[in-house]
Design an enzyme around this catalytic site. Structure first.
Site, mmCIF file in Angstrom:
data_model
loop_
_atom_site.group_PDB
_atom_site.id
_atom_site.type_symbol
_atom_site.label_atom_id
_atom_site.label_comp_id
_atom_site.label_asym_id
_atom_site.label_seq_id
_atom_site.Cartn_x
_atom_site.Cartn_y
_atom_site.Cartn_z
ATOM 1 N N GLY A 243 0.822 -1.205 0.000
ATOM 2 C CA GLY A 243 0.000 0.000 0.000
ATOM 3 C C GLY A 243 0.851 1.247 0.000
ATOM 4 O O GLY A 243 2.005 1.232 -0.456
ATOM 5 N N GLY B 268 4.093 0.546 2.010
ATOM 6 C CA GLY B 268 4.918 -0.581 1.543
ATOM 7 C C GLY B 268 5.515 -0.361 0.164
ATOM 8 O O GLY B 268 6.711 -0.600 -0.048
ATOM 9 N N ARG C 179 -13.035 13.962 12.844
ATOM 10 C CA ARG C 179 -13.892 12.803 12.612
ATOM 11 C C ARG C 179 -14.510 12.247 13.886
ATOM 12 O O ARG C 179 -15.686 11.874 13.899
ATOM 13 C CB ARG C 179 -13.065 11.713 11.935
ATOM 14 C CG ARG C 179 -12.690 12.123 10.539
ATOM 15 C CD ARG C 179 -11.792 11.113 9.882
ATOM 16 N NE ARG C 179 -11.565 11.525 8.500
ATOM 17 C CZ ARG C 179 -10.751 10.912 7.670
ATOM 18 N NH1 ARG C 179 -10.048 9.864 8.086
ATOM 19 N NH2 ARG C 179 -10.605 11.336 6.443
ATOM 20 N N HIS D 102 -13.032 2.549 10.522
ATOM 21 C CA HIS D 102 -12.290 3.048 9.369
ATOM 22 C C HIS D 102 -10.780 2.872 9.483
ATOM 23 O O HIS D 102 -10.149 2.201 8.680
ATOM 24 C CB HIS D 102 -12.631 4.528 9.191
ATOM 25 C CG HIS D 102 -11.972 5.185 8.032
ATOM 26 N ND1 HIS D 102 -12.061 4.680 6.763
ATOM 27 C CD2 HIS D 102 -11.215 6.308 7.942
ATOM 28 C CE1 HIS D 102 -11.379 5.469 5.935
ATOM 29 N NE2 HIS D 102 -10.854 6.453 6.628
ATOM 30 N N GLU E 93 0.014 2.600 8.435
ATOM 31 C CA GLU E 93 -1.046 2.353 9.409
ATOM 32 C C GLU E 93 -0.693 1.215 10.372
ATOM 33 O O GLU E 93 -1.231 1.145 11.470
ATOM 34 C CB GLU E 93 -2.367 2.040 8.688
ATOM 35 C CG GLU E 93 -3.573 2.039 9.619
ATOM 36 C CD GLU E 93 -4.899 1.767 8.908
ATOM 37 O OE1 GLU E 93 -4.922 1.747 7.666
ATOM 38 O OE2 GLU E 93 -5.905 1.569 9.606
ATOM 39 N N ARG F 169 -7.020 10.321 14.080
ATOM 40 C CA ARG F 169 -6.283 10.790 12.915
ATOM 41 C C ARG F 169 -7.086 11.850 12.169
ATOM 42 O O ARG F 169 -8.281 11.707 11.977
ATOM 43 C CB ARG F 169 -5.986 9.629 11.963
ATOM 44 C CG ARG F 169 -5.237 10.072 10.716
ATOM 45 C CD ARG F 169 -4.843 8.921 9.846
ATOM 46 N NE ARG F 169 -5.964 8.207 9.271
ATOM 47 C CZ ARG F 169 -6.730 8.670 8.284
ATOM 48 N NH1 ARG F 169 -6.510 9.860 7.752
ATOM 49 N NH2 ARG F 169 -7.732 7.945 7.834
#
Lengths: 244, 638
Positions: free
Chosen positions: B43, B46, B331, B402, B426, B436
């Site tokens: 991702g 990585g 959030r 999430h 993450e 976050r």
């Protein structure tokens, strides 16, 4: 909803496959197509039968994992959608649905509806990149880009690499896939230095992987879940002629 | 017993990273060729890590469970990526970005790490632009930005509503370039089952080839986990359905400590659940709150269609409660506010578990075309899923699991408590504290991978240049392989009645009910009992068809659920331990009179670091957080 599902079952690339028919009751119209197949598998496991192998991951139409022919159409009958976003609202109670894996020589079947799309990675690997090493980039705003070109580059760059264009093409051509990447880089000044080498390498690799030629029928554009436009292929051809 | 040393460099905040780099040991090009590095995951941390390390000349081996690295779930990040460029001339700076992340995380992150990520943020934008990522632009040809929640500047770079896709495909293009160069070898369709530790150092991994079922051994001088978060523990979440915790969890069981496991971000805007078959809650980007206004009816049970509810009967509760930030509160705040309204009976839609996100005013002011340009793909996706056209009536949204701020504990080098095992993106815990901020995950992932790990891993590998290539034919590798094979055998031998998915759904419900948006002592204590019972039932009644030595998707799921059933208990234990509210962790016992999260800095200004202890309860270690450069304040967005 009650459905009759005719699904292609195949052990691996070398064995013979065949259609198996499943009757499935209790399908809700708000299920996605993938959820319907997951529900089928849960039912099959409960009955001690082998579940159907298929790929899916993000369920948002962006990772490109899912993909199958649904009643003869890659990703099904609704334009601009991946299989995972296809809602069962689009099917009728009592309907027979035929489900098959992508059929293209460069995409051998791994099992049932799962195929090997590694050939697309190979094409990208041939030249689908801009050779800037980490740390070597100039300040971002030193490279101004015309907004229209930037937007067109973005429109091309949304390809998810699902392979629907190849599956839709009677020649199993990967021209729409290649043109999306070539267009993205051709429209940006950052992509120009390697432009000629890139287009030659990617086309050569596409041929080497066994994809067919483009005969401009436009089936790829019609079936692309990201609605990538055919004019990208025209741009690819122009880039290719200029590269020699 | 582990000892925690965060290894934060001395000196003023803004000089720490510079000093670190100046003192970090280097590895010569000739020696780099002799050193192997394993990267697990492709991702947005990585793929950058692997390509950057390959460019440097290391031998890199990369693993992912997908058929190609381009499908890692970072591809689904929507809204954008933050950087302190100050292109909008609105007063932004590295310090402001640092401060917003620290404050947004409710003062539970490490100052030095956060400052460093803010420092490298601008380089990330430069790099992605240079490799052809089509970020949105102004007519003059320069890059543009937009606002995101929890901040008062515009610093988020974006590509319509699919920024994650664009930056991930950029990182993927750099990765395939290195595969072509031969510095990186790609191993797709492999799932990491275990970590191999030799003489106290991470020396390799054991993976399952998902096509053949074969268990493979791979060795290296250092191992990097870039395996993402564990939000799929809730079953319904915004994550890809195959995302899982197994790599990180098994590293934990080999000795890598796990930090703040209960810190999970519940994203305020996802498409609400519609039925029991649903497999996924699709995210609707936070960026929509730039132009969308959140509201519920002022009267309970108002069943009029939303467009027929006049202005005076609407409660724009975020604007009412938080006038300074309005719809752009962070959030955690937005999620809890939505839950509060729905629990009080004001929710909308068939289930009452949803609130309206309305674009009527924005469309009136800016025109539909402008809204389409910014969010077109999100409106389309919403319509595909729900059948509702949000250009003419409000979207319905509800919070969903999430992002996990918790993760493997790492020091300033991004190294876990196992020497030679690094965690990036993450999968580590380091930068986001207890919450976050939007558009910071792509920033942290790419920053870790491109601009931080290459320095810190070299600093470690400089002392490994005399270590020859690691042999996989040893007792340690054998042991890890046997352990993995036995677990698989056990999963297949139960032949019970319930599928892995059935158990996953049951676990997800326990997690959501007791370790979701709000937590309390009683619920958490009960839930630990429920998880233990479920785990017992799992090992008695699981049904996995098929064999180990073949492609077996049910077996893959079962292995992941088995690990989630253990991780869930640690999350509950962590949530129970922290008797304060901070960020996304809201303990009902600890709130202000107006129902905001109430921190307890005297007792809990620490990172809770858990060490695996076999069948005994895990051991809690505390990394005290020292705030030298910011003043701890009660977070307020009013």
């Amino acid at each position: 909803m009650k459905l009759k599902l005719k699904i292609w079952k195949q052990g691996d690339a070398h064995s013979r496959g065949s259609f198996v028919t499943y009757d499935l009751d209790g399908v809700a119209p708000e299920m996605s197509f993938i959820e319907m197949l997951t529900y089928l598998n849960e039912t099959l496991i409960g009955k001690g039968e082998e579940p159907v192998t298929f790929e899916h991951d993000c369920h948002e139409g962006i990772c490109g994992s899912c993909g199958m022919y649904i009643n003869g159409y890659p990703h099904g009958p609704v334009k601009g959608l991946t299989t995972c976003l296809l809602s069962m609202r689009n099917f009728k109670d009592g309907e027979t649905i035929v489900i098959e894996p992508w059929r293209a020589k460069p995409f051998p079947v791994i099992k049932d509806l799962m195929v090997d799309r590694n050939a697309l990675d190979k094409i990208q690997q041939a030249g689908g990149f801009i050779s800037v090493t980490t740390g070597a980039a100039p300040e971002a705003n030193t490279i101004p880009v015309n907004k229209k070109n930037s937007d067109l580059a973005f429109d091309a760059s949304v390809c998810i690499g699902c392979g629907a264009c190849v599956a839709a093409c009677k020649n199993a051509s990967a021209m729409l896939f290649v043109s999306a990447k070539i267009s993205q880089y051709a429209l940006l000044p950052q992509g120009r230095p390697e432009g000629k080498e890139r287009v030659r390498a990617m086309i050569a690799e596409m041929d080497r992987q066994g994809f067919g030629s483009c005969s401009n029928t436009g089936a790829c554009e019609a079936q692309c879940p990201k609605q990538i436009k055919l004019f990208n292929i025209a741009r690819l051809n122009r880039e290719y002629y200029k590269a020699f | 017993m582990i000892t925690l040393d965060s290894k934060i460099p001395e000196g003023p905040l803004e000089e720490k990273w510079t000093r670190y780099k100046a003192n970090a040991k280097l590895v010569s090009p000739a020696n780099k060729k002799k050193l192997d590095i394993i990267v697990v995951g492709t991702g947005i941390s990585g793929a950058p890590a692997a390509s950057a390390l390959g460019e440097m000349g290391y031998n890199v081996k990369v693993f992912c469970y997908q058929d190609t690295p381009r499908r890692a779930h970072s591809v689904a990040a929507q809204g954008g990526i933050n950087a302190a460029k100050n292109y909008k001339n609105d007063g932004d700076s590295v310090y402001h970005l640092f401060y917003d992340v620290i404050k947004g995380g409710d003062f539970r992150a490490r100052e030095a790490n956060v400052y460093r990520i803010a420092e490298v943020s601008n380089q990330i934008i430069d790099h992605f632009t240079a490799i052809g990522v089509p970020f949105a632009r102004e007519y003059g040809g320069t890059l543009t930005t937009r606002s995101f929640g929890g901040v008062q500047v515009s610093r988020t770079f974006y590509s319509r509503g699919q920024t994650g896709q664009q930056v991930l495909l950029g990182a993927y293009s750099s990765l395939v370039r290195q595969i072509k160069e031969g510095t990186v070898t790609m191993y797709p369709r492999r799932e990491m089952l275990d970590l191999v530790v030799v003489d106290g150092k991470a020396r390799g991994i054991v993976v399952r080839n998902l096509i053949t079922g074969e268990i493979e051994r791979h060795s290296a001088h250092a191992v990097v986990l870039a395996t993402g978060g564990y939000g799929t523990i809730y079953y319904l979440s915004t994550l890809a359905v195959n995302s899982n915790a197994s790599a990180a969890w098994n590293a934990y069981k080999r000795g890598a400590a796990f930090a703040n496991p209960s810190f999970v971000q519940i994203h305020p805007s996802s498409v609400p659940q519609m039925n029991e078959f649903q497999s996924k809650l699709t995210l609707m980007s936070e960026s929509l709150r730039n132009d969308g206004r959140v509201w519920v009816p002022k009267t309970k049970g108002d069943s009029r269609p939303p467009n027929e509810i006049p202005e005076e009967d609407r409660d724009y509760y975020l604007e009412r409660r938080y006038p300074a930030f309005g719809n752009l509160v962070p959030r955690d705040v937005a999620s809890r506010a939505a839950k509060e309204r729905c629990d009080a009976g004001y929710g909308v839609g068939p289930t009452g578990l949803a609130v309206n996100l309305d674009f009527r005013d924005a469309i009136k002011k800016q025109g539909q075309k402008a809204i389409e340009e910014k969010y077109g793909n999100l409106f389309d996706m919403y319509k595909d899923i729900t059948g509702i056209d949000s250009y003419t009536e409000p979207m319905r949204i509800y919070p969903a699991g999430h992002y996990t701020m918790g993760g493997l504990w790492v020091n300033y080098d991004l190294m876990t408590t196992i020497p030679g095992l690094f965690a990036v993106g993450e999968s580590n815990f380091s930068d986001h504290g207890a919450n976050r901020l939007g558009a910071s995950s792509l920033m942290q992932g790419a920053g870790d991978g491109y601009f931080i790990l290459p320095y810190t891993i070299s600093n470690y590998l400089a002392s490994e240049i005399k270590t020859p290539r690691i042999n996989t034919d040893t007792a340690e590798f054998q042991e890890a392989e046997t352990r993995s094979a036995e677990k698989i055998k056990r999963l297949l031998s139960i032949r019970g009645k319930q599928t892995a998915t059935t158990f996953h759904k049951k676990l997800g419900k326990i997690m959501w009910d007791h370790c979701g948006m709000t937590r309390n002592e009683k619920g958490l204590t009960e839930a630990i009992g429920l998880i233990r019972e479920l785990r017992e039932e799992f090992w008695k009644d699981l049904n996995v068809p098929g064999r180990a030595d073949e492609l077996n998707q049910e077996l893959e799921k079962a292995g992941r659920v088995a690990d989630f059933l253990e991780l869930g208990e640690l999350m509950m234990t962590d949530a129970l331990n922290r008797r304060e509210s901070c960020g996304a962790h809201f303990r009902e016992e600890s709130q202000t009179p107006d129902h905001e999260a109430l921190r307890n800095d005297d007792e809990y200004a620490y990172v809770a670091v858990w060490e695996y202890n076999g069948d005994e309860p895990p051991v809690l270690h505390k990394e005290e957080l020292k705030f030298e450069f910011v003043e701890l304040k009660q977070r307020s967005y009013k």
